[in-house]
Design a protein around this motif. Sequence first.
Motif, PDB file in Angstrom:
ATOM      1  N   UNK A 137     -16.100  -4.885 -28.158  1.00 48.52           N
ATOM      2  CA  UNK A 137     -15.255  -5.525 -29.177  1.00 48.52           C
ATOM      3  C   UNK A 137     -14.456  -4.482 -29.947  1.00 48.52           C
ATOM      4  N   UNK A 138     -15.092  -3.366 -30.236  1.00 53.49           N
ATOM      5  CA  UNK A 138     -14.413  -2.273 -30.918  1.00 53.49           C
ATOM      6  C   UNK A 138     -13.285  -1.715 -30.048  1.00 53.49           C
TER       7      UNK A 138
ATOM      8  N   UNK B 139      -6.919   2.627 -19.211  1.00 56.48           N
ATOM      9  CA  UNK B 139      -7.624   2.029 -20.347  1.00 56.48           C
ATOM     10  C   UNK B 139      -8.071   0.607 -20.024  1.00 56.48           C
ATOM     11  N   UNK B 140      -7.273  -0.120 -19.255  1.00 56.69           N
ATOM     12  CA  UNK B 140      -7.656  -1.482 -18.860  1.00 56.69           C
ATOM     13  C   UNK B 140      -8.849  -1.431 -17.905  1.00 56.69           C
ATOM     14  N   UNK B 141      -8.815  -0.504 -16.944  1.00 53.73           N
ATOM     15  CA  UNK B 141      -9.956  -0.351 -16.033  1.00 53.73           C
ATOM     16  C   UNK B 141     -11.210   0.048 -16.809  1.00 53.73           C
ATOM     17  N   UNK B 142     -11.063   0.957 -17.741  1.00 51.22           N
ATOM     18  CA  UNK B 142     -12.204   1.369 -18.562  1.00 51.22           C
ATOM     19  C   UNK B 142     -12.714   0.223 -19.431  1.00 51.22           C
ATOM     20  N   UNK B 143     -11.791  -0.606 -19.921  1.00 55.34           N
ATOM     21  CA  UNK B 143     -12.190  -1.776 -20.705  1.00 55.34           C
ATOM     22  C   UNK B 143     -13.095  -2.689 -19.878  1.00 55.34           C
ATOM     23  N   UNK B 144     -12.673  -2.983 -18.650  1.00 54.50           N
ATOM     24  CA  UNK B 144     -13.480  -3.858 -17.790  1.00 54.50           C
ATOM     25  C   UNK B 144     -14.788  -3.193 -17.390  1.00 54.50           C
ATOM     26  N   UNK B 145     -14.755  -1.879 -17.183  1.00 54.55           N
ATOM     27  CA  UNK B 145     -15.976  -1.143 -16.864  1.00 54.55           C
ATOM     28  C   UNK B 145     -16.940  -1.168 -18.058  1.00 54.55           C
ATOM     29  N   UNK B 146     -16.407  -0.983 -19.261  1.00 54.83           N
ATOM     30  CA  UNK B 146     -17.209  -1.022 -20.494  1.00 54.83           C
ATOM     31  C   UNK B 146     -17.893  -2.386 -20.602  1.00 54.83           C
ATOM     32  N   UNK B 147     -17.110  -3.445 -20.401  1.00 55.04           N
ATOM     33  CA  UNK B 147     -17.649  -4.799 -20.475  1.00 55.04           C
ATOM     34  C   UNK B 147     -18.740  -5.011 -19.426  1.00 55.04           C
ATOM     35  N   UNK B 148     -18.478  -4.556 -18.208  1.00 54.27           N
ATOM     36  CA  UNK B 148     -19.453  -4.688 -17.122  1.00 54.27           C
ATOM     37  C   UNK B 148     -20.742  -3.919 -17.443  1.00 54.27           C
TER      38      UNK B 148
END
Length: 91
Positions: free
Chosen positions: A50-51, A67-76
Amino acid sequence: MTIASIAQKLNMSIRVLEKESIKSFLNRELHLAEIELFNLSVKYGAKNIKDLQQKIKDGEIPETRNSVEDFFNFDHMEAKKDKLKKILQNL
């Protein structure tokens, strides 16, 4: 080498060996997920998904392919961490 022969050499039951092996595997996977989350947290200065989402939304982090790939990786990784913790609690 079979599970039965390993259990015999370790002087434990097959059931205990299987349970401890599964627990060890899950703990290792949890540790790897936590390392990945830590690395992403450091990279973006975000405590959680969320942050990170808010930082992207506010323009603090540019919305690039990485950053988008990292966002999805973070969520996963957060979901994987939660799932592993629940499984470990139920063992």
